[in-house]
Design a protein around this motif. Sequence first.
Motif, PDB file in Angstrom:
ATOM      1  N   ASP A  43     -38.973  13.302 -40.512  1.00  0.00           N
ATOM      2  CA  ASP A  43     -37.683  12.708 -39.464  1.00  0.00           C
ATOM      3  C   ASP A  43     -38.890  13.305 -38.081  1.00  0.00           C
ATOM      4  O   ASP A  43     -38.826  11.961 -37.040  1.00  0.00           O
ATOM      5  CB  ASP A  43     -36.731  13.356 -39.322  1.00  0.00           C
ATOM      6  N   GLN A  44     -39.786  14.414 -37.697  1.00  0.00           N
ATOM      7  CA  GLN A  44     -39.888  13.926 -36.930  1.00  0.00           C
ATOM      8  C   GLN A  44     -41.426  13.423 -37.150  1.00  0.00           C
ATOM      9  O   GLN A  44     -41.813  12.696 -36.024  1.00  0.00           O
ATOM     10  CB  GLN A  44     -40.764  15.616 -36.675  1.00  0.00           C
ATOM     11  N   GLY A  45     -42.310  13.057 -37.739  1.00  0.00           N
ATOM     12  CA  GLY A  45     -42.881  12.157 -38.598  1.00  0.00           C
ATOM     13  C   GLY A  45     -42.588  10.703 -38.495  1.00  0.00           C
ATOM     14  O   GLY A  45     -43.838   9.889 -37.906  1.00  0.00           O
ATOM     15  N   LEU A  46     -41.685  10.429 -38.579  1.00  0.00           N
ATOM     16  CA  LEU A  46     -41.276   8.799 -38.425  1.00  0.00           C
ATOM     17  C   LEU A  46     -40.273   9.185 -37.270  1.00  0.00           C
ATOM     18  O   LEU A  46     -39.558   8.054 -37.018  1.00  0.00           O
ATOM     19  CB  LEU A  46     -40.560   8.686 -39.344  1.00  0.00           C
ATOM     20  N   GLU A  47     -40.590  10.013 -36.357  1.00  0.00           N
ATOM     21  CA  GLU A  47     -39.723   9.872 -34.709  1.00  0.00           C
ATOM     22  C   GLU A  47     -39.603   8.435 -33.914  1.00  0.00           C
ATOM     23  O   GLU A  47     -40.802   7.730 -34.099  1.00  0.00           O
ATOM     24  CB  GLU A  47     -40.047  10.440 -33.673  1.00  0.00           C
ATOM     25  N   ASN A  48     -38.786   8.041 -33.501  1.00  0.00           N
ATOM     26  CA  ASN A  48     -38.708   7.007 -32.586  1.00  0.00           C
ATOM     27  C   ASN A  48     -38.848   5.342 -34.017  1.00  0.00           C
ATOM     28  O   ASN A  48     -38.951   3.755 -34.116  1.00  0.00           O
ATOM     29  CB  ASN A  48     -39.441   5.767 -31.875  1.00  0.00           C
ATOM     30  N   VAL A  49     -38.511   5.825 -35.172  1.00  0.00           N
ATOM     31  CA  VAL A  49     -38.579   4.380 -36.192  1.00  0.00           C
ATOM     32  C   VAL A  49     -37.591   4.304 -37.279  1.00  0.00           C
ATOM     33  O   VAL A  49     -37.287   5.439 -37.527  1.00  0.00           O
ATOM     34  CB  VAL A  49     -40.028   4.511 -37.097  1.00  0.00           C
TER      35      VAL A  49
END
Length: 271
Positions: free
Chosen positions: A201-207
């Motif tokens: 979730d942190q790595g794909l934030e705003n996706v």
Amino acid sequence: MDSILVVTNFSKTSNNAVTYAALLAQQINVKLKLFNAFKLPVHVSNTRLSAVSIDALIEKSRERIKKQALKLSEKFNIKVEYECSYVDLERKVDFLMKSSHYKLLVLGMSAKSMEQNLLGNPTTTLISMKKFPVLAIPVNAKFSGVHKILFACDVMQDVPFRTLAKLKRISIKLKSEVTVFYVQKKIDEIISEKNAYKTIDQGLENVTHYYKKVNSDAVIKEIEKEINKSKFDVLVMIPKKYGFWESIVHKSKTRVMASGLNIPLLSIPIE
């Protein structure tokens, strides 16, 4: 994604990959470079040719790739460079990706065959190098935007943040949504799921991204079923690094998937 390098040998599979790469470059407004690693035709390599004759054959390929580059530039209104060299493909591609800072390598993906599964091909070899992102394009894949990405990974193993960052940049650039797909084998893996989700979730934030899991021991089969069932535009996988003995007995899932797919495969190496 500042520029794209695409490898071609002028075959039907390569020409399709070149067209796909050109449309991708057009959508995200980046430069494209065509590269051909010249090889002597089989019937010619068994004969004795003078250096002048070989140079003439190379020049013929240069003219061919030059025409292809000009045609692509005019048709898609993009900047296209080109290069043809009598060199080892893998070594030269590695040099170009490093020296010119290309963000993505694109090349055609051959159809599945027994010989390919045993010996591999240039596409699987370049993926196996695990040095840069490789987008492998099947001969029948056509570019119509990348709206849905299937990210097949093992969430129970750490997915490096830098790898997620690359997927995030690509997804945002292409305005794609991502489905994180994983195959669960053991019930006790559920305990670690929340921590794994947090990292992704942190790595794909705003996706825009979703999670989907299945219970099975047949990882490759489940990925193929999911691709066939849902209309994804690209499959993303992470080629794993193995030790010497493991590499002999272990058949890479990414390498296996890099043959016979009906959608492009994006391989993002672990850094």
